[in-house]
Write an enzyme that holds these catalytic residues in place. Sequence first.
Site, PDB file in Angstrom:
ATOM      1  N   HIS A   1       0.851  -1.199   0.000  1.00 19.59           N
ATOM      2  CA  HIS A   1       0.000   0.000   0.000  1.00 19.59           C
ATOM      3  C   HIS A   1       0.877   1.235   0.000  1.00 19.59           C
ATOM      4  CE1 HIS A   1       1.242  -0.383   4.175  1.00 19.59           C
ATOM      5  NE2 HIS A   1       1.119   0.931   4.210  1.00 19.59           N
TER       6      HIS A   1
ATOM      7  N   HIS B   1       5.633   6.560  -1.030  1.00 17.28           N
ATOM      8  CA  HIS B   1       6.401   5.330  -1.245  1.00 17.28           C
ATOM      9  C   HIS B   1       5.561   4.107  -0.902  1.00 17.28           C
ATOM     10  CE1 HIS B   1       6.823   5.908   3.087  1.00 17.28           C
ATOM     11  NE2 HIS B   1       7.070   4.598   3.168  1.00 17.28           N
TER      12      HIS B   1
END
Length: 193
Positions: free
Chosen positions: A55, A137
């Site tokens: 995620h 990220h």
Amino acid sequence: MTEAGQAEPLPGGRDTFRLFFALWPDDAARDALNRTGRWLHRHWGGRRMRADTLHMTLAFLGSTPAAQLDALAACAATITSEAFELVLDRPGYWRHNRIGWLGASETPPQYLELARVLNDALAAAGFAVDARPHVPHVTLLRKSAGGEAPACSPVRWRVKDFVLVKSVTTPDGAHYEVVRRWPLGAGGAAGAA
Ligand code: 2AM
């Protein structure tokens, strides 16, 4: 897990949950991220994140009383961002926590707007969100040695919604459960309310 746009009652009670808002990949993006994780692991080693955990965090809340879930949903409902595409093409490594990750050499303005508006709404509602500049990220490796950044095939991820996630720690690691989902695009997140 709820379907996009579906407004389900949030779990209540006296519990405390470890929570964060995130972009949650669809199956195609998840497969591509997982393949990139396998490839980066060959270069940098460490422990790969399980595919089902991949995620991109938008806002980290940490331990939060369940009684605050409605207030969190109200913050999410202020989002009016459009859907967008993320092109994740840049491996990165943080020495301080030994994380190997995948990011974007060009961050879409819609992403920045979404992260900013959400974190601002959470802060205004009294949630202690991280005020540091946010590096988008996807964590792929933990306890990794890192190294030279190898050239990487881009992962294309069409982002159509964002989610609130509950983290449950078990003996075999953290498990993430999507608590609720808000669509992006026409009508924005307010459409889920
Ligand atoms: P990471 O991917 O860089 O480890 C669930 O733990 C998610 O919240 C992970 O994506 C993690 O980021 C992020 N996270 C954990 N602790 C955090 C903190 N103190 N501040 C911001 N994000 C955090």
